[in-house]
Design a protein around this motif. Structure first.
Motif, PDB file in Angstrom:
ATOM      1  N   ASN A 132       0.742   5.242  18.813  1.00  0.00           N
ATOM      2  CA  ASN A 132      -0.328   3.962  18.671  1.00  0.00           C
ATOM      3  C   ASN A 132      -1.703   3.626  18.621  1.00  0.00           C
ATOM      4  O   ASN A 132      -2.571   3.047  18.307  1.00  0.00           O
ATOM      5  CB  ASN A 132      -0.222   2.557  19.647  1.00  0.00           C
TER       6      ASN A 132
ATOM      7  N   ASP B 113       6.741  10.060  20.863  1.00  0.00           N
ATOM      8  CA  ASP B 113       7.812   8.069  20.883  1.00  0.00           C
ATOM      9  C   ASP B 113       6.764   7.224  20.610  1.00  0.00           C
ATOM     10  O   ASP B 113       7.664   6.280  19.471  1.00  0.00           O
ATOM     11  CB  ASP B 113       8.133   8.212  22.404  1.00  0.00           C
ATOM     12  N   GLU B 114       5.888   6.498  20.892  1.00  0.00           N
ATOM     13  CA  GLU B 114       5.374   4.978  20.838  1.00  0.00           C
ATOM     14  C   GLU B 114       3.844   5.162  19.806  1.00  0.00           C
ATOM     15  O   GLU B 114       4.097   4.884  18.472  1.00  0.00           O
ATOM     16  CB  GLU B 114       4.927   4.464  22.196  1.00  0.00           C
TER      17      GLU B 114
ATOM     18  N   LYS C 230       6.402  -5.826  25.569  1.00  0.00           N
ATOM     19  CA  LYS C 230       7.310  -5.632  24.436  1.00  0.00           C
ATOM     20  C   LYS C 230       8.852  -6.182  24.747  1.00  0.00           C
ATOM     21  O   LYS C 230       9.274  -6.423  25.659  1.00  0.00           O
ATOM     22  CB  LYS C 230       7.511  -3.986  24.405  1.00  0.00           C
TER      23      LYS C 230
ATOM     24  N   SER D 271       6.662  12.088  27.437  1.00  0.00           N
ATOM     25  CA  SER D 271       7.695  11.289  26.523  1.00  0.00           C
ATOM     26  C   SER D 271       8.703  11.834  26.359  1.00  0.00           C
ATOM     27  O   SER D 271       9.199  12.897  26.861  1.00  0.00           O
ATOM     28  CB  SER D 271       6.416  11.411  25.130  1.00  0.00           C
TER      29      SER D 271
END
Length: 258
Positions: free
Chosen positions: A125, A122-123, A221, A10
């Motif tokens: 989700n 970082d994301e 994205k 990450s």
């Protein structure tokens, strides 16, 4: 017992900067590391190995996974790593990553238990790990803060909004853990040196024999921007009572207080 740990390289968000003009994060300049949640997953896997015996294998996939990043996790007590590093994964979404990691798990060996961090730093989700469980046809136990293994069954303590839920499942299973489950160890110098000799197996994306549709992202994205915030720079003056009244009146006018 064979334990697979899903490890993501990450972005170290503490080193992340952004373009002052476009507000886009400068990802290429940021340092990389194994995510915080993944370190807890590695620690839990190593503790289970120390208690029950077995082997711990790290699984990682990405557009350019750096072996040196995985060495820290290997130094904690994992035995080896399997890596898919391919530029075609640059635009991969959770669907693609789950397919790749599930296939990589099959390639690495028959897992009794798969442990992962509940989300990436970082994301965030929260999708990849449960998708891996679905792809492999395994039970999925999320938000685990305590894990016990007895024979071919596991008992997981799940942290929910209303309290702790205790569930039991057969193995193999996929377990996701958070920061509360343990404190990752700091490898000694001897462990760090020993990790340099542990194998990191580079697996080609083609070797996973995935159909093209499983490598095609379902989401796209469009952009990532930093939210720019500015202070109001409101100064409240007067005595303590006057300043308090003025502050309350201002907060009400802004809709903060009602």
């Amino acid at each position: 017992m064979e334990i697979h740990v899903l490890v993501k390289e990450s972005v170290d968000v503490s080193t992340l900067e952004y373009d002052q003009r476009t507000l886009e994060p400068l990802l290429e300049k940021a340092q990389r590391k194994v995510g915080d949640f993944e370190m807890n997953a590695v620690e839990e896997a190593v503790r289970l190995k120390e208690k029950h015996g077995g082997v711990v294998k790290l699984l990682s996939a990405g557009p350019s996974v750096q072996p040196i990043v995985l060495r820290e996790a290997l130094a904690m007590g994992a035995d080896e790593a399997y890596v898919v590093s391919d530029p075609r994964l640059r635009d991969a979404d959770p669907w693609v990553y789950a397919n790749v990691l599930a296939a990589l798990s099959r390639k690495a060996g028959k897992a009794d238990l798969i442990i992962a961090g509940e989300a990436s730093v970082d994301e965030s989700n929260y999708q990849v790990n449960v998708r891996v469980a679905e792809e492999l046809g395994m039970p999925s136990l999320t938000h685990v803060v305590k894990l016990e293994v007895s024979g071919e069954r596991i008992v997981a303590y799940r942290s929910l909004e209303e309290g702790i839920e205790v569930v039991e499942s057969r193995m193999p299973a996929v377990v996701t853990v958070g920061l509360e489950i343990n404190t990752p160890r700091l490898p000694s110098l001897l462990m760090i040196r020993a990790s340099a000799k542990k194998p990191i197996h580079q697996v080609k994306l083609e070797d996973l024999a995935l159909p093209e549709e499983k490598l095609r992202p379902l989401t796209r994205k469009t952009s990532v921007r930093v939210m720019r915030t500015e202070r109001k720079k409101v100064v409240v003056e007067g005595s303590l009572e006057e300043a308090a009244e003025k502050l309350i009146a201002y907060l009400r006018s802004e809709g903060v207080l009602r």
